[in-house]
Scaffold this motif. Structure first.
Motif, PDB file in Angstrom:
ATOM      1  N   PHE A   1      19.272   1.453   1.391  1.00 36.09           N
ATOM      2  CA  PHE A   1      20.497   2.120   1.832  1.00 36.09           C
ATOM      3  C   PHE A   1      20.846   1.770   3.274  1.00 36.09           C
ATOM      4  N   HIS A   2      19.866   1.805   4.175  1.00 30.61           N
ATOM      5  CA  HIS A   2      20.146   1.643   5.610  1.00 30.61           C
ATOM      6  C   HIS A   2      20.234   0.198   6.077  1.00 30.61           C
ATOM      7  N   THR A   3      19.653  -0.750   5.327  1.00 28.98           N
ATOM      8  CA  THR A   3      19.667  -2.137   5.802  1.00 28.98           C
ATOM      9  C   THR A   3      20.237  -3.119   4.791  1.00 28.98           C
ATOM     10  N   GLY A   4      20.170  -2.785   3.519  1.00 31.06           N
ATOM     11  CA  GLY A   4      20.578  -3.727   2.479  1.00 31.06           C
ATOM     12  C   GLY A   4      19.541  -4.806   2.228  1.00 31.06           C
ATOM     13  N   ALA A   5      18.392  -4.739   2.904  1.00 33.98           N
ATOM     14  CA  ALA A   5      17.351  -5.755   2.741  1.00 33.98           C
ATOM     15  C   ALA A   5      16.767  -5.691   1.339  1.00 33.98           C
ATOM     16  N   PRO A   6      16.674  -6.835   0.668  1.00 40.94           N
ATOM     17  CA  PRO A   6      16.105  -6.844  -0.684  1.00 40.94           C
ATOM     18  C   PRO A   6      14.581  -6.757  -0.652  1.00 40.94           C
ATOM     19  N   ARG A   7      14.016  -6.156  -1.690  1.00 42.90           N
ATOM     20  CA  ARG A   7      12.567  -6.173  -1.865  1.00 42.90           C
ATOM     21  C   ARG A   7      12.196  -7.499  -2.490  1.00 42.90           C
ATOM     22  N   VAL A   8      11.152  -8.120  -1.959  1.00 42.05           N
ATOM     23  CA  VAL A   8      10.706  -9.416  -2.459  1.00 42.05           C
ATOM     24  C   VAL A   8       9.188  -9.409  -2.611  1.00 42.05           C
ATOM     25  N   SER A   9       8.670 -10.455  -3.232  1.00 42.34           N
ATOM     26  CA  SER A   9       7.218 -10.613  -3.342  1.00 42.34           C
ATOM     27  C   SER A   9       6.663 -11.011  -1.975  1.00 42.34           C
ATOM     28  N   ALA A  10       5.375 -10.831  -1.799  1.00 45.64           N
ATOM     29  CA  ALA A  10       4.734 -11.110  -0.513  1.00 45.64           C
ATOM     30  C   ALA A  10       4.961 -12.548  -0.062  1.00 45.64           C
ATOM     31  N   ASP A  11       4.924 -13.504  -0.969  1.00 46.38           N
ATOM     32  CA  ASP A  11       5.055 -14.912  -0.598  1.00 46.38           C
ATOM     33  C   ASP A  11       6.475 -15.313  -0.204  1.00 46.38           C
ATOM     34  N   ARG A  12       7.446 -14.426  -0.381  1.00 47.20           N
ATOM     35  CA  ARG A  12       8.843 -14.715  -0.013  1.00 47.20           C
ATOM     36  C   ARG A  12       9.340 -13.799   1.097  1.00 47.20           C
ATOM     37  N   ALA A  13       8.465 -12.993   1.652  1.00 51.30           N
ATOM     38  CA  ALA A  13       8.871 -11.963   2.603  1.00 51.30           C
ATOM     39  C   ALA A  13       9.190 -12.519   3.986  1.00 51.30           C
ATOM     40  N   THR A  14      10.232 -11.954   4.574  1.00 51.77           N
ATOM     41  CA  THR A  14      10.533 -12.188   5.975  1.00 51.77           C
ATOM     42  C   THR A  14       9.848 -11.102   6.802  1.00 51.77           C
TER      43      THR A  14
ATOM     44  N   GLY B   1       0.800  -1.222   0.000  1.00 53.22           N
ATOM     45  CA  GLY B   1       0.000   0.000   0.000  1.00 53.22           C
ATOM     46  C   GLY B   1       0.827   1.263   0.000  1.00 53.22           C
ATOM     47  N   SER B   2       0.456   2.188   0.867  1.00 54.67           N
ATOM     48  CA  SER B   2       1.096   3.503   0.907  1.00 54.67           C
ATOM     49  C   SER B   2       2.561   3.445   1.346  1.00 54.67           C
ATOM     50  N   CYS B   3       3.004   2.320   1.873  1.00 55.27           N
ATOM     51  CA  CYS B   3       4.413   2.186   2.275  1.00 55.27           C
ATOM     52  C   CYS B   3       5.313   1.796   1.109  1.00 55.27           C
ATOM     53  N   ASP B   4       4.735   1.475  -0.030  1.00 52.80           N
ATOM     54  CA  ASP B   4       5.521   1.095  -1.196  1.00 52.80           C
ATOM     55  C   ASP B   4       5.773   2.320  -2.069  1.00 52.80           C
TER      56      ASP B   4
ATOM     57  N   TRP C   1      -3.086  -1.764   7.479  1.00 54.03           N
ATOM     58  CA  TRP C   1      -3.912  -2.964   7.550  1.00 54.03           C
ATOM     59  C   TRP C   1      -4.700  -3.218   6.269  1.00 54.03           C
ATOM     60  N   ASP C   2      -5.316  -2.200   5.726  1.00 52.16           N
ATOM     61  CA  ASP C   2      -6.185  -2.400   4.560  1.00 52.16           C
ATOM     62  C   ASP C   2      -5.418  -2.776   3.289  1.00 52.16           C
ATOM     63  N   ALA C   3      -4.097  -2.688   3.300  1.00 46.98           N
ATOM     64  CA  ALA C   3      -3.298  -3.040   2.124  1.00 46.98           C
ATOM     65  C   ALA C   3      -2.655  -4.422   2.241  1.00 46.98           C
ATOM     66  N   LEU C   4      -2.868  -5.098   3.367  1.00 48.26           N
ATOM     67  CA  LEU C   4      -2.202  -6.378   3.608  1.00 48.26           C
ATOM     68  C   LEU C   4      -3.072  -7.551   3.171  1.00 48.26           C
ATOM     69  N   ASP C   5      -2.470  -8.494   2.452  1.00 47.46           N
ATOM     70  CA  ASP C   5      -3.128  -9.743   2.077  1.00 47.46           C
ATOM     71  C   ASP C   5      -2.450 -10.845   2.887  1.00 47.46           C
ATOM     72  N   LEU C   6      -2.984 -11.144   4.053  1.00 45.58           N
ATOM     73  CA  LEU C   6      -2.358 -12.109   4.955  1.00 45.58           C
ATOM     74  C   LEU C   6      -2.265 -13.497   4.338  1.00 45.58           C
ATOM     75  N   ASP C   7      -3.202 -13.854   3.475  1.00 45.57           N
ATOM     76  CA  ASP C   7      -3.183 -15.180   2.856  1.00 45.57           C
ATOM     77  C   ASP C   7      -2.007 -15.368   1.902  1.00 45.57           C
ATOM     78  N   ALA C   8      -1.406 -14.293   1.448  1.00 47.70           N
ATOM     79  CA  ALA C   8      -0.284 -14.383   0.513  1.00 47.70           C
ATOM     80  C   ALA C   8       1.059 -14.529   1.224  1.00 47.70           C
ATOM     81  N   LEU C   9       1.079 -14.435   2.551  1.00 51.31           N
ATOM     82  CA  LEU C   9       2.339 -14.394   3.302  1.00 51.31           C
ATOM     83  C   LEU C   9       2.750 -15.774   3.802  1.00 51.31           C
ATOM     84  N   PRO C  10       4.055 -16.017   3.910  1.00 49.78           N
ATOM     85  CA  PRO C  10       4.526 -17.313   4.402  1.00 49.78           C
ATOM     86  C   PRO C  10       4.234 -17.481   5.894  1.00 49.78           C
ATOM     87  N   ILE C  11       3.689 -18.659   6.250  1.00 50.43           N
ATOM     88  CA  ILE C  11       3.370 -18.947   7.651  1.00 50.43           C
ATOM     89  C   ILE C  11       4.298 -20.002   8.239  1.00 50.43           C
ATOM     90  N   GLY C  12       5.348 -20.374   7.513  1.00 53.86           N
ATOM     91  CA  GLY C  12       6.261 -21.411   7.966  1.00 53.86           C
ATOM     92  C   GLY C  12       5.784 -22.781   7.517  1.00 53.86           C
TER      93      GLY C  12
END
Length: 186
Positions: free
Chosen positions: A81-94, A68-71, A100-111
């Motif tokens: 710059f500050h972390t070196g963390a790569p941007r990834v797709s939702a299904d590969r995110a750590t 959402g608005s954070c992208d 809240w309204d921009a999050l698709d919880l079903d697309a995220l890894p649950i382990g």
């Protein structure tokens, strides 16, 4: 990369990152409690608490998904710059960051049963954090706690997946609260 992406980091990295890590761990250990979290000055609309958590927890091995608005280009460049963390797709995110309204919880890894730790931690940007609303019970909570969750249903379903599931950090301004997957919500 915009020059503003180069600013807004910790002025005293060893001390500020240690203080921030302690605050995040205290929030996770005591679900529903509010903690001060500051030190970073990320680009808007990312809150100070969310930016500080990202700077503290993310590194080149932790993929970040912005929702959402954070992208925005400024936030993407600032995190890179500050972390070196790569941007990834939702299904590969750590780590996942967004309102809240921009999050698709079903697309995220649950382990997985073998590796429940291979799940996402979701940083939910909130308008405000208050110790009212949904009732929380579980590890780290003496009797019960309360937190103004956006919608209790998804957190109830998430807790039912334990030991799989998502962990949540809620941020607003310079405040943070947490809801680990082991917390029961009613």
């Amino acid at each position: 990369m915009d020059q503003s992406s180069l600013s807004g980091g910790f002025a005293d990295p060893p001390h500020q990152s240690a203080d921030a890590f302690r605050a995040v761990m205290q929030a996770m250990a005591r679900p529903g409690t509010l903690h001060a979290l500051g030190g970073a000055m990320p680009p808007a609309p990312l809150s100070v608490a969310a930016g500080t958590a990202i700077m503290t927890l993310c590194d080149p091995d932790t993929g970040v998904y912005l929702a959402g608005s954070c992208d925005t280009p400024a936030i993407r460049d600032w995190i890179t710059f500050h972390t070196g963390a790569p941007r990834v797709s939702a299904d590969r995110a750590t780590f996942v960051v967004g309102p809240w309204d921009a999050l698709d919880l079903d697309a995220l890894p649950i382990g997985t049963p073998e590796y429940p730790d291979r799940s996402a931690t979701v940083i939910v940007e909130m308008p405000a954090l208050k110790a009212v609303g949904a009732t929380l019970r579980g590890p780290g909570i003496k009797d019960c706690a309360a937190l103004n969750l956006p919608d209790p249903g998804p957190f109830q379903r998430n807790a039912a997946l334990f030991p799989l599931g998502l962990d949540f950090l809620f941020t607003s301004g310079t405040q943070i609260a947490a809801l680990p997957r082991s917390t029961k919500v009613s």
